[in-house]
Write a protein that holds these residues in place. Sequence first.
Motif, PDB file in Angstrom:
ATOM      1  N   CYS A   1     -30.166  20.994 -55.789  1.00 28.75           N
ATOM      2  CA  CYS A   1     -30.776  19.815 -56.398  1.00 28.75           C
ATOM      3  C   CYS A   1     -32.186  20.057 -56.910  1.00 28.75           C
ATOM      4  O   CYS A   1     -32.509  19.767 -58.054  1.00 28.75           O
TER       5      CYS A   1
ATOM      6  N   ASP B   1     -30.354  21.668 -67.790  1.00 28.38           N
ATOM      7  CA  ASP B   1     -29.732  20.352 -67.726  1.00 28.38           C
ATOM      8  C   ASP B   1     -29.574  19.985 -66.257  1.00 28.38           C
ATOM      9  O   ASP B   1     -28.912  20.697 -65.510  1.00 28.38           O
ATOM     10  N   PRO B   2     -30.162  18.876 -65.827  1.00 31.48           N
ATOM     11  CA  PRO B   2     -30.136  18.550 -64.403  1.00 31.48           C
ATOM     12  C   PRO B   2     -28.742  18.198 -63.910  1.00 31.48           C
ATOM     13  O   PRO B   2     -28.539  18.073 -62.708  1.00 31.48           O
ATOM     14  N   GLN B   3     -27.798  18.009 -64.790  1.00 32.89           N
ATOM     15  CA  GLN B   3     -26.466  17.661 -64.321  1.00 32.89           C
ATOM     16  C   GLN B   3     -25.414  18.698 -64.655  1.00 32.89           C
ATOM     17  O   GLN B   3     -24.373  18.740 -64.048  1.00 32.89           O
TER      18      GLN B   3
ATOM     19  N   PRO C   1     -24.650  21.861 -59.587  1.00 32.82           N
ATOM     20  CA  PRO C   1     -25.828  21.011 -59.324  1.00 32.82           C
ATOM     21  C   PRO C   1     -25.611  20.019 -58.186  1.00 32.82           C
ATOM     22  O   PRO C   1     -26.452  19.139 -57.982  1.00 32.82           O
TER      23      PRO C   1
ATOM     24  N   TYR D   1     -32.013  13.600 -55.666  1.00 32.16           N
ATOM     25  CA  TYR D   1     -32.689  13.067 -56.842  1.00 32.16           C
ATOM     26  C   TYR D   1     -31.772  12.750 -58.013  1.00 32.16           C
ATOM     27  O   TYR D   1     -32.230  12.577 -59.129  1.00 32.16           O
ATOM     28  N   TYR D   2     -30.471  12.668 -57.766  1.00 40.13           N
ATOM     29  CA  TYR D   2     -29.601  12.179 -58.841  1.00 40.13           C
ATOM     30  C   TYR D   2     -30.030  10.780 -59.276  1.00 40.13           C
ATOM     31  O   TYR D   2     -30.065  10.457 -60.444  1.00 40.13           O
TER      32      TYR D   2
ATOM     33  N   ARG E   1     -33.818  18.639 -60.252  1.00 44.81           N
ATOM     34  CA  ARG E   1     -34.119  17.224 -60.221  1.00 44.81           C
ATOM     35  C   ARG E   1     -35.242  16.940 -59.251  1.00 44.81           C
ATOM     36  O   ARG E   1     -35.325  17.626 -58.219  1.00 44.81           O
TER      37      ARG E   1
END
Lengths: 189, 1140, 318, 381
Positions: free
Chosen positions: C179, C190-192, C215, A77-78, C183
């Motif tokens: 992940c 923070d997704p990253q 991540p 899902y990036y 996400r």
Amino acid sequence: MLHSATERKGEGVSLEAHTASVRQMMRACIQCGTCSASCPNAGAMDMTPRRIWRCVQMDSFEEIFTSQTFTLCSSCYYCSLRCPRGLQPADAMAALKCIAAARQMPQHRSSTLFYRYFLRSVRRNGRVHEMEVMTGYFAHMKNPLLPLRYASLGWKLTSKGKISLPRPARGKGKLDALFAKVAQVEEEN
Amino acid sequence: MENSNTALVVGAGISGIRAALDLAESGHRVVLVERAPHLGGILSQLDRQFPTNRCGMCRMLPAFERDAASQACLRRGLFHERIDIRLSTQITALSGAPGHMQVSLRTAPNGVDARRCVGCGECAEVCPVVVPDPFNAGLTTRKAIYQPVPHDRSTGYVIDVQACTQCGVCASVCPTQAIQLAQDGRRKFHILVVDDELVVRDSLKEWLLAEGYSVRMAASGAEALEMLSGQPVHLMLADIKMPGMDGVELLQRSRQILPELCVLMMTAYATVETAVEAMKMGALDYLMKPFDTAAMMDKVAAVFQEQMAEQDESIAVGAVILACGSDYFDPRRGKNPYGYGTCPHVLTQLEFERLLSGSGPFGGALLRPADRRPVGKIAFLQCVGSRDLQSDADFCSSVCCMIAIKQARLARERGGAQLAATLFHMDLRTAGLPYQRWGEAACEQDQLRLVRGRVHSLLADPASGDPVLTWLGPDGQITGETFDLVVLAVGQRPAQGLAPLAEMTGLSLNPWGFVRTQAHSLVRTDQAGILVAGACAGLKDINESVIQASAAAAEAGRILHATGGTLSVAADAARTPPRDLSADPPRIAVALCTCDGALNAEGAAAALEARLNQDPCVSRIVFLNRLCTDDGWRTLVDGLNDPQANRILLGACRSDAFTPRLRALVAENGLPSQMVEAVDLRIYDREPSAASRQARVATDLAMAVARLKHAEPVRPPGVSVVQHALVVGGGIAGMQAALSIAERGYLVTLVEKQASLGGNLHWLRQTLDGADLTALLADTIDRVAHQPLIHVHLQTEVQSAFGQVGHFYTTLAPAKAAPHILEHGVTVLATGCGEASTAAYGYGTHAAVVTQKELEVRLADQRIDPQQLGAVVMILCVASREAPRSYCSRVCCPTALKQALTLKRANPATAVYILYRDMMTCGFSETFFTQARREGIVFMPYATDAKPRVTADATQGPCIRTMDSILGADVEIRVDLLVLATGLVPELPPELATAYGAQLDEDHFFRPADFKWRPVEALTAGVFACGCALSPRGVAESIATAQAAAQKAVGILRRPTIAPDAVTATVRRSLCSLCERCIDACPFGARALSPEQDQVLINPAMCQGCGACAAACPNGAAVVSNYSAGQMLAMIAEVVKCDV
Amino acid sequence: MADKIDRNLSHSTVHVTLSTAAKPMRYLYYPGCSLEGTAVEYDLATRALMQALDIDVIDVAGWTCCGATAASGVSRLLALSLAARNLALAEAMHSDCDLLVPCSACYLNLQRAAHAMREEPQTRAAVNRILADEHLSVTGTVRVRHILDVLARDVGADTIASHVRRPLNGQTIAPYYGCQCLRPYAVFDDPQAPASMSPLIRAVGAEVLPWTMGPRCCGGAHMTTHMHAGMDLTGAILAAAKDADAIATVCPMCQINLDGFQKKIARHRGAVLETTVVYLPQLLGLAMGLGPHAVGLQRNLSVTASFKNALRSLEASV
Amino acid sequence: MVAAIEVHDHDLTAAFRTLSTAVLTLETIDAVFVPMRLPCGSAVMPTLVTDPAHLERIDPLAPSFALNAAKVVGQLTRNRKAGIGKIAVLLRPCEIRAFVELVKLNQGQTENILIIGSDCLGAFTNHDYFAFAQAKGEDASRIFYQSMLSGQEAVLEGINLSGACRACESFLPTGADLAVRLWGVATERHILLEAQTDKGAALLEKLQLPTGQVPSEREGVVHALVDQRTDYRDAMFAATAAAIGTLEKLAAYLSHCVNCYNCRVACPVCYCRECVFTTDLFDHDPLQYLSWAQRRGAVKLPTDTLFYHLTRMAHMSTACVGCGQCSNACPNGIDLMPLFRLVAHRTQGVFDYKAGEDLAAKPPLTQFKEDEFQEVVGIGE
């Protein structure tokens, strides 16, 4: 009986009908490449995701299905995280997998069969039986070497008491009704 | 109710200033309010703006009646006799009908008495509070007491009430006692804390007491109600969840007792919805538990400020122009922050702008803020918070591409040849007339690298911390590159106060929160009497903002005029005519403020007096104290009450701030404005020694004496004006210009060479957003027909013309009658443009290849049936945006979208392909680009070096072959229709423009005096253009230019005579060698050889006093009055020490 | 973004005494299929940890598979229906508790279904038709919470710290998020550049390995279907964690990819890759004094001898 | 088109006489304007001739450059309405350049004149020429041109060309309608005529002269001379720049100036009808002098000396053609030429302008260019 939605449609439905939802999902793509630049599997892909979406817009689904790209999506899902159009490329990849599964495309057997046996297990038991999935999958792949790749893991798991032998199939699956109803609703729509 | 002849302009950014100046120039009074403590809006922070790479804001200042306004750098302040500027002010209420509106204004006290502040800065020196300086976008720090814009000395110091700790040190050092802290007030401000939990009550009490408030506490609702009825309470903090009477009930019941009571609810996450409900019942806001102390104190302080603010002032106005600008997207809040806030080498465009500025953190040196390392590689990322559906931004912010290009060029200028800039974009939007060339120059001269594509995210290199970008190249290769600095083009967002303002006024907003304008208008809102200008209806570049602001001024002026306001010529005339000083020897009265003795350190005053008295022209010297006080001013007025004195010299601190009052004072004394000089006595306060300070002050005063001594009292006679306008061209722009002038009460002759009015609207039916152009045309023609002040001449051409502002003589040649001469005061050229012809892509060889106009026409008359179309290709930028037509025609992309959507909607089975270079869907038209994609229209970019190829044979329909860079292969499309967007070309005959003294640019459009700041007028006075004669544009934009041009024209027409200003060029004929260099040198065309060719003549109305002639003339035959050589030499003599 | 979240976290911890009434914490619990099979130790450890923290967990009665990745690879409606069935069961329990989910894949599926139920009325209607046979109905209003979210934001590092009995001093832990808890729904981190695990690891006395792989994708089901691609991704993570004493995970899929194929990947990459991989609740539980058996450590596929030794010596030092 | 006029007996002056006579006898030409030796002595002055008989005393190759005749040609032509007829003017290249500047300044017209320019052999200063002519008498010119054209040492009797000529790299008559070629030409046999404009071509045709051919050696000769002159010029610039580097040094350079303004009178491009220094602007109030003296303790009179020169530089440096008449005219021997040429060289350089070279090029200050000199006007930063 496997999942109806994937197997009853099969060849009878035109590719165009199958792909309508993907087209709908990715029509608004602007080819900015945001998805592709972030894809951890891009290196293994034979076609960039951006190109896949271009093919979707240009209706070149044959080209898409000759590629392995969509099966290489690991749903991290990036891409969906940052798509400036708010599109869900990861979901579109999943949709492509659905089509490949539904149309039983031989070139994508490896992925689609795995999913099929997985769901078969769910349908029967309500919950996944990992050993059951693997057994079915390996049997269907008809590749005598494949199970060996996972042999050591399987042994490890079993020894750690993490896998029990599959229970014999007995009559009606636990989620038969739900699967059937899904198929019915999908049919109606 | 009487019409006040006053307009209110809200917001003093560029648009607000432009609108205010326009209205003032056309004789109206203006109240200009600004919520910030300074003028200029965002542009006070931008030193240079595209596409000229410099400022030039001063060009907005009046060209006529220049003496009524300040004539210096606009970034350093503004003054105009008819503009009342209110800083730190907001409107709190607005009611009434157009012409008769009542507005309440509230000025936030900023702790410093602006009239007393001398700008010495001692307060900031001692202030212990250091906060990020918003002027430098947080790259530097400032104190809690500060000068909002360092180069604007007209505002003085203000206190940042949010940051101020009320320590009081500043007040103790202020030499003029200008600082009044709110500390005392806070003690009188009673806050009632209601919470059942003791620990909460205690903590709150502690915090609030520390901030200086008075606090009372109640443990339950019942207790609180009791206390409310007994003692004064200014603010109540009420917990929502309390046993017995809960917070909401307490709110309701307390407001029954005290309907005006301010209540802040306190809530945990679980009861947020209840808190929101409470706000609907009258609670002001809610505080979220756990408390963020700082945020909570800000809210309490805001309530305190609000309550303590002076009483609202109510004023009567006739019309309101909203020009409150826009805010910017905060990348931290976005789904994709691109490392902003975490990687220190990521800046927003505004931050980068400040970094490049001479008044920025490093004096303009290109260093990374975080580590001061020189910058070698910069990446510009476009569309951060724009064109991004994930941040609810289905719009383009219009200006960021150009800003990025400008910044890339500036960076290159600073960083030299080793600086490499890369710009990541999807469409490079260079949609203004000169922008395409500017962008090309950036690539060619400054090696700007353009990359089409978006970067997913920015990661900092783990070792160096440098930002690393990864993107997918056009070839499908994933590329990673490390940069020194990344600049984010953050998009527009509605201004913070716009939503409440809209709610208060009933104004409609568009889906993104910007002001919604009426169809075909950029300035009319759905509330009559309220107009809009600038970025509050969407970000605009300066050119468009200025046009829109003038258009809004025209509409406001129309409303004022229609409801009984006058253009106040009478008011001008009523002013006391200046005394005739021509025979009087100069006698200078000098008034010097001692500033509580600061001037007189070590007996300096006496020395100063002695030096000034050396000059026999100094008739008297008055020392006074504290000119900033009313007493001080009275001393000045009394002291100068000397009928003998005919020149006044004032020495005081921050002399600029006294200009308005000083002007009024000398006017009362019957002295012309050039007979007064003000010298800033505190400007040298940073000099190392008192001696050098005094020496410099003395020199400045002596120079001012010299200047005044030689000031020339006599002005050349004025130029009379024929109050009649000629508008050439009867398209929508020409008609609108005629209407806008006539609606202000002046005669207009409208000339159209065709047999009917309407121009391009004859074939255009609707706009991209669906507005009906057919109805617009019918309505406009009808309004023209019913406007008695407009005389329409159809089938008439301009045969020849000559003359200058005030008196033009145009020979009109009707098709079926004898030519006749029209005498008029101003000229508006609205000659429009047409679709360019082409021979490309098989046009003319195959019936299925049509232009956009042809498609429009054929769809209308049903010669093309969408049902019959299997596939359609549209090729954009046909022979546009490349030499020789290196400009964007702006309308083609929206037209293509409109037509594509029309075809697709009529027949969803039609495959529509749009072959484009950069889609120019600026602003909110971007949403149609999104829509078109959603509806299945396929967009394929092409490069100029790989254009589509068309083969057309009569039997099969054209076949288009184009390279698709994504597929990396040629795509072949056989179509039933190929539509070419050939762009627009102007139809302004060069001889027509030059006959009026105007010029054409390299693309044969009308050359404006300044593309940014004076976009609708020629450098030569009295000549204007509007619509597509200026540059390609859509219908609403054309109408805005017409209104703007009309507004400018009215500024001239309203005066029977244009009086020349103090600084105007003259000729000393006895010295003139007739070399004519001055005529060539004059940029305004104000000089000409007399018909007999024996002398050089000057039109004093056209002369702007720039001095180019005086510089070109070797022997002083070209003289600029009040900047004469004698005057200048006398001033220089006061400074220069060595013999020459 | 990380900055923003950190700030929020610090606020809630600083003033926590003001905000929360002394109500016991309670969650509905959805273990998911893996936690009955390959990730049984994750289940054990989670339950043990919650108990040690005095937090009630109530199993969603009759839960079934969330659909995993497979269902979405076959039919969206099927995937949503499978997940929504569980939401419906949770909602039917009429509790105002949030739904605690340890498995990231289940979390994403349930989260996605909840979103779809809330935001797509048509889909909700279709799903409710499907569920109607079982007399279930779904609204999507139950809050789906990942276990990391709950530990980081509801429990907080301070509380964990206050329970630590056996600090993991000297141990360096690589926080691996994977992940699907980050996400596409960026709910709690923070997704990253996620950071929510770090304070928890520090709270138990261990150090956080500075790395950027937290991540990154482990390859998910690739290990079954595209083994080479999967080994590339997982291998990169293992290689980056070579300086850590253990990797902490919050997802059964990540866990098995990281601990089940180490030898194979080592051969593939031609490098020794032997690393302890434990679930975060196991790690926290151990520090809080729960025995290795209590957190199911004996069932982990890769616990190095040195890690075991370290645990023993830490225990001895208490 | 190239024509030749035969040279007999090495008498180049005679060839010029032949040319002038032929031109004057044409119907279309009313007068010729040529340098002539005055009957009363050795002085050579520009002279307007209508009677061919007077051309006997023509002396265009004398090393004499008494004044720059551009101003006089300007006077002859400047009033458009009252032209005096068609004149052929024989000018040195620097005179042509000065005239071109004057035309741009409306102080002359080209309509009624035809410019004949000759390759310039240079000249002595007025003082030196006087001495040289005294010594050599009637033969002065012949000795000079033979020496120059034979490539021998230009120094004769210890006298060299004037500084301006030694630094002159523009010795070809670029702006002339008709050019007389001497350098690199077999002048013992002929001089060559080359038309450079249509006007010149028309005239040459009417003269019906035998055709000639420019020899290939010419280019090399000209090049070598240009190089030599440029070297000299650059050395001169360097020395001058060092000598005037500061305001004090500049004041010292000009310290012998007595405000006679001769340089201004001699300057061909100083065209003002009334110089600003003779207007009331510098007609200071008597009190002013006292006030200056009081403030500084002492003030030199007359004042404004440095200012005068600076002003002239400001006004004229864009038009300076480097003829050197300013130095020639100074009674006190101030060498103004190097100073003015240096400043002119630099100012014209920044405007990319070369005074007198092209009639079509607009003089720098008459063009309003917003973008130039941002670094100077301060809007660049």
